[in-house]
Design an enzyme around this catalytic site. Sequence first.
Site, PDB file in Angstrom:
ATOM      1  N   ARG A 201     -19.977 -20.214 -23.938  1.00  0.00           N
ATOM      2  CA  ARG A 201     -20.819 -19.151 -24.557  1.00  0.00           C
ATOM      3  C   ARG A 201     -22.283 -19.261 -24.065  1.00  0.00           C
ATOM      4  NH1 ARG A 201     -19.673 -15.270 -28.329  1.00  0.00           N
ATOM      5  NH2 ARG A 201     -21.185 -14.357 -29.173  1.00  0.00           N
ATOM      6  N   TYR A 202     -22.776 -20.311 -24.293  1.00  0.00           N
ATOM      7  CA  TYR A 202     -24.243 -20.331 -24.276  1.00  0.00           C
ATOM      8  C   TYR A 202     -24.613 -21.006 -22.813  1.00  0.00           C
ATOM      9  CZ  TYR A 202     -24.307 -20.184 -29.215  1.00  0.00           C
ATOM     10  OH  TYR A 202     -23.951 -19.870 -30.532  1.00  0.00           O
TER      11      TYR A 202
ATOM     12  N   HIS B   2     -15.262 -48.313 -12.138  1.00  0.00           N
ATOM     13  CA  HIS B   2     -16.430 -48.530 -12.377  1.00  0.00           C
ATOM     14  C   HIS B   2     -17.426 -47.724 -11.765  1.00  0.00           C
ATOM     15  CE1 HIS B   2     -20.125 -50.823 -13.119  1.00  0.00           C
ATOM     16  NE2 HIS B   2     -19.597 -51.730 -13.909  1.00  0.00           N
TER      17      HIS B   2
ATOM     18  N   THR C 124     -27.408 -55.591 -12.209  1.00  0.00           N
ATOM     19  CA  THR C 124     -26.382 -55.055 -13.136  1.00  0.00           C
ATOM     20  C   THR C 124     -26.501 -53.561 -13.216  1.00  0.00           C
ATOM     21  OG1 THR C 124     -25.322 -55.371 -15.369  1.00  0.00           O
ATOM     22  CG2 THR C 124     -27.708 -55.058 -15.232  1.00  0.00           C
TER      23      THR C 124
ATOM     24  N   HIS D 192     -41.183 -21.719 -56.021  1.00  0.00           N
ATOM     25  CA  HIS D 192     -40.041 -21.692 -57.005  1.00  0.00           C
ATOM     26  C   HIS D 192     -39.273 -20.361 -56.976  1.00  0.00           C
ATOM     27  CE1 HIS D 192     -41.510 -25.726 -58.360  1.00  0.00           C
ATOM     28  NE2 HIS D 192     -42.634 -25.094 -58.402  1.00  0.00           N
TER      29      HIS D 192
ATOM     30  N   SER E  12     -22.222  -4.821 -37.180  1.00  0.00           N
ATOM     31  CA  SER E  12     -21.040  -4.925 -38.091  1.00  0.00           C
ATOM     32  C   SER E  12     -20.034  -4.135 -37.659  1.00  0.00           C
ATOM     33  CB  SER E  12     -21.448  -4.541 -39.461  1.00  0.00           C
ATOM     34  OG  SER E  12     -20.255  -4.357 -40.160  1.00  0.00           O
TER      35      SER E  12
END
Length: 451
Positions: free
Chosen positions: A13-14, A88, A118, A167, A291
């Site tokens: 989707r994105y 690997h 490594t 608040h 909607s």
Amino acid sequence: LSQLTAIAPIDGRYWNQVSSLSSYFSEFSLIRYRLRIEIEYFIALCELPLPPLSTFPKTAFTQLRELYTSFSEQEATKIKQIELKTQHDVKAVEYYIKAFFCEQGWESYQEFIHFSLTSQDINHTALPLSLKESLNAEVLPLLDRLLSVLRSRAREWEGVPMLARTHGQSATPTRMGKEIWVFVERLQKQISTLRRVPHSAKFGGATGGFNAHLVAYPEIDWPSFADRFVASLGLDREQYTTQIIHYDDIAEICDSLRRIGNILLDLSRDLWMYVMLGYFRLKTAAGEVGSSTMPHKVNPIHFENAEGNLGLAEALLHHFGNKLPVSRLQRDLTDSTVSRNIGVAFSHCVVAYRSLERGLERLILDHDNIQLDLQKNWTVVAEGLQTVLRAEGFPEPYELLKEFTRHENVPVSQQSMDSFIDGLLVDDRIKARLKAITPFNYTGCLPKDRP
């Protein structure tokens, strides 16, 4: 695999929003970064020069670099075919380069591909390099653009008085622009912190001590060579390591992005609330549906999308920051599968940043609703009144205003406030000063310099 069959929404989707990140975090890009490190390391050995490489033609360096600058999915598939045999991934890259050397008649030099290294010397130089380049090319420009949009809105709305809420209740008035400046300041500080995080690589052999390098060529100062090589890539080299990178810098990047994400989450929720309060309306888009059943709906979906993606990014970034710096003894493999998902977190960040920017662009300030809310809340000037009375030496003004404004049966209006002021035993000069304080002008001041 397509956008319709992808399991993760990042690849479905994105995808259109985050596809540019695949240049840094896909399997293809990881292979290309590994190729880049291997080739640049070989060239650095030639330039040292390592004695057996003194005859390698410097004119071939451009051709070597084309292995990663012109890397294609077809060539990446060849490496994946080699990996089916080796089981690997880094060794497959090494064999791919060696095969190329044989094609060019450079067989005598092929054993200096991946010489004394490594896998994690390659991986943990490739990873921080991809992070640095993705931040500089993709993430930081988006954050800078978002910051610019916020600055523009803050200036546009700076003179708009607005009821504050602490608040969830009516509080001392503020200004809409000032509330946006709050987020500009917070973001600016954290973006600056993100930019200062160093990008370090691990490059020192199997367990960090250049053991193989030293036993082969003891006369060479390998730590200094490695410092120069890593610096040539734009990275810092960690001096004391196990087999793997410390991950502390990467954890710091993740934590920095988490803090930025939390600030933007806070902003998204606040803007959503202002839309709910009617302080903003949303621009409509032709053909857009809010909607499936309520035709009138125009929803703050961009702020909701940003909030959801920021939450996903936060969860991943939190895990990276906690997990990656921890490894058993000199190394375990748990970091490998985890670090491969860093791009997923970055992608959710990018989706969120873009969504938030689109949401900001669709906001229309509703002055009438903001003014109406202030008009209905004359109690919020009580702080200013009691403070002026304190300064004038009036006894217990806080208690007096408390009794007046908290009376359950008497809503406070401009008229009742004026009547209250008229009943105070103070001279007319003070009364005039008190009546001049309104919810529309009791908005404080701002610093001269804007962030």
